[in-house]
Design a protein around this motif. Structure first.
Motif, PDB file in Angstrom:
ATOM      1  N   MET A  89      -3.984   3.781  -7.364  1.00  0.00           N
ATOM      2  CA  MET A  89      -4.267   4.270  -5.966  1.00  0.00           C
ATOM      3  C   MET A  89      -5.253   3.500  -4.790  1.00  0.00           C
ATOM      4  O   MET A  89      -5.926   4.681  -5.680  1.00  0.00           O
ATOM      5  CB  MET A  89      -3.105   5.221  -5.674  1.00  0.00           C
ATOM      6  CG  MET A  89      -1.209   5.400  -6.835  1.00  0.00           C
ATOM      7  SD  MET A  89      -0.803   6.650  -6.221  1.00  0.00           S
ATOM      8  CE  MET A  89      -0.347   6.756  -5.382  1.00  0.00           C
ATOM      9  N   THR A 148       1.008  -1.896  -6.664  1.00  0.00           N
ATOM     10  CA  THR A 148       0.865  -2.443  -4.812  1.00  0.00           C
ATOM     11  C   THR A 148       1.313  -3.304  -4.859  1.00  0.00           C
ATOM     12  O   THR A 148       1.850  -3.504  -3.212  1.00  0.00           O
ATOM     13  CB  THR A 148      -0.992  -2.312  -4.748  1.00  0.00           C
ATOM     14  OG1 THR A 148      -1.511  -1.021  -5.324  1.00  0.00           O
ATOM     15  CG2 THR A 148      -1.029  -2.726  -3.673  1.00  0.00           C
ATOM     16  N   TRP A 157       2.632   3.270  -9.934  1.00  0.00           N
ATOM     17  CA  TRP A 157       2.208   3.034  -8.994  1.00  0.00           C
ATOM     18  C   TRP A 157       2.261   1.370  -9.179  1.00  0.00           C
ATOM     19  O   TRP A 157       0.963   0.359  -9.169  1.00  0.00           O
ATOM     20  CB  TRP A 157       1.091   3.370  -7.717  1.00  0.00           C
ATOM     21  CG  TRP A 157       0.775   3.519  -6.502  1.00  0.00           C
ATOM     22  CD1 TRP A 157       0.076   2.044  -6.305  1.00  0.00           C
ATOM     23  CD2 TRP A 157       2.392   4.093  -5.236  1.00  0.00           C
ATOM     24  NE1 TRP A 157       0.644   1.930  -4.517  1.00  0.00           N
ATOM     25  CE2 TRP A 157       1.571   3.138  -4.620  1.00  0.00           C
ATOM     26  CE3 TRP A 157       2.330   4.414  -5.780  1.00  0.00           C
ATOM     27  CZ2 TRP A 157       2.645   3.501  -3.061  1.00  0.00           C
ATOM     28  CZ3 TRP A 157       3.513   4.684  -4.324  1.00  0.00           C
ATOM     29  CH2 TRP A 157       3.712   3.867  -3.085  1.00  0.00           C
ATOM     30  N   TYR A 199       7.998   8.195  -8.602  1.00  0.00           N
ATOM     31  CA  TYR A 199       7.846   6.244  -8.063  1.00  0.00           C
ATOM     32  C   TYR A 199       8.877   5.637  -7.765  1.00  0.00           C
ATOM     33  O   TYR A 199       9.082   4.918  -6.664  1.00  0.00           O
ATOM     34  CB  TYR A 199       6.329   5.776  -8.875  1.00  0.00           C
ATOM     35  CG  TYR A 199       6.763   4.259  -8.912  1.00  0.00           C
ATOM     36  CD1 TYR A 199       5.534   3.489  -7.349  1.00  0.00           C
ATOM     37  CD2 TYR A 199       7.506   3.067  -9.107  1.00  0.00           C
ATOM     38  CE1 TYR A 199       5.683   2.366  -7.327  1.00  0.00           C
ATOM     39  CE2 TYR A 199       7.045   1.770  -8.623  1.00  0.00           C
ATOM     40  CZ  TYR A 199       5.934   1.505  -7.333  1.00  0.00           C
ATOM     41  OH  TYR A 199       6.427   0.270  -7.209  1.00  0.00           O
ATOM     42  N   LEU A 208       2.660   9.395 -10.853  1.00  0.00           N
ATOM     43  CA  LEU A 208       2.161   8.508  -9.850  1.00  0.00           C
ATOM     44  C   LEU A 208       1.969   7.104  -9.736  1.00  0.00           C
ATOM     45  O   LEU A 208       1.301   6.371  -9.998  1.00  0.00           O
ATOM     46  CB  LEU A 208       2.161   9.414  -8.332  1.00  0.00           C
ATOM     47  CG  LEU A 208       2.958   9.021  -7.337  1.00  0.00           C
ATOM     48  CD1 LEU A 208       3.976   8.078  -7.015  1.00  0.00           C
ATOM     49  CD2 LEU A 208       2.655  10.115  -5.680  1.00  0.00           C
ATOM     50  N   GLU A 209      -0.174   7.878 -10.075  1.00  0.00           N
ATOM     51  CA  GLU A 209      -0.790   7.552 -10.220  1.00  0.00           C
ATOM     52  C   GLU A 209      -0.504   6.024 -11.134  1.00  0.00           C
ATOM     53  O   GLU A 209      -0.479   4.918 -11.601  1.00  0.00           O
ATOM     54  CB  GLU A 209      -2.312   7.622 -10.537  1.00  0.00           C
ATOM     55  CG  GLU A 209      -2.791   8.179  -9.301  1.00  0.00           C
ATOM     56  CD  GLU A 209      -3.892   9.166  -9.464  1.00  0.00           C
ATOM     57  OE1 GLU A 209      -4.385   9.376 -10.979  1.00  0.00           O
ATOM     58  OE2 GLU A 209      -4.569   9.943  -8.821  1.00  0.00           O
ATOM     59  N   LYS A 267       9.896   3.964  -3.940  1.00  0.00           N
ATOM     60  CA  LYS A 267      10.088   2.890  -4.265  1.00  0.00           C
ATOM     61  C   LYS A 267      11.156   2.525  -2.839  1.00  0.00           C
ATOM     62  O   LYS A 267      11.845   1.525  -2.833  1.00  0.00           O
ATOM     63  CB  LYS A 267      10.172   1.689  -5.085  1.00  0.00           C
ATOM     64  CG  LYS A 267      10.130   0.840  -4.944  1.00  0.00           C
ATOM     65  CD  LYS A 267       9.846  -0.297  -6.380  1.00  0.00           C
ATOM     66  CE  LYS A 267      10.497  -1.857  -6.253  1.00  0.00           C
ATOM     67  NZ  LYS A 267      11.061  -2.186  -5.183  1.00  0.00           N
TER      68      LYS A 267
END
Length: 117
Positions: A1, A49, A47, A104, A43-44, A108
């Protein structure tokens, strides 16, 4: 992230303004809390992108900047919690969750509902 660090009160006004163009995520993190560390790590790791390409992401260390956490609670009409995630769109908080509710797939889902291709 790719975290942007939230360290100054004027950034909250910038977040409100920039959220008119694209959603903004704020992650409030306590460096003294194991649940917060676990939520941040989950979360990281999750994730992607490519799935959420146009969301600006802010990280708030609320131990160092509790005043900003309080300001966020007032500005976006949400109770203070830690850890906590907020999604800001058009200057308002459209989603927030805390503790083990930070996921997440939920972020999203909200993002997909805000962004039209």
């Amino acid at each position: 992230m790719n975290w942007n660090h939230l360290t100054a009160k004027d950034q909250i006004d910038q977040i409100k303004a920039s959220s008119a163009d694209k959603p903004v995520l704020i992650f409030k993190h306590s460096t003294r809390c194991s649940i917060s560390a676990m939520a941040e790590n989950r979360l990281e790791r999750a994730w992607n992108t490519e799935e959420i390409p146009s969301m600006t992401i802010y990280h708030l260390d609320l131990i160092q900047h509790r005043d900003l956490s309080d300001e966020i609670a007032i500005s976006f009409s949400v109770p203070h919690e830690s850890p906590q995630v907020l999604i800001i769109s058009d200057g308002v908080c459209v989603y927030h969750n805390s503790h083990m509710g930070i996921a997440y797939h939920e972020i999203k889902r909200v993002f997909d509902g805000l962004v039209t291709v």
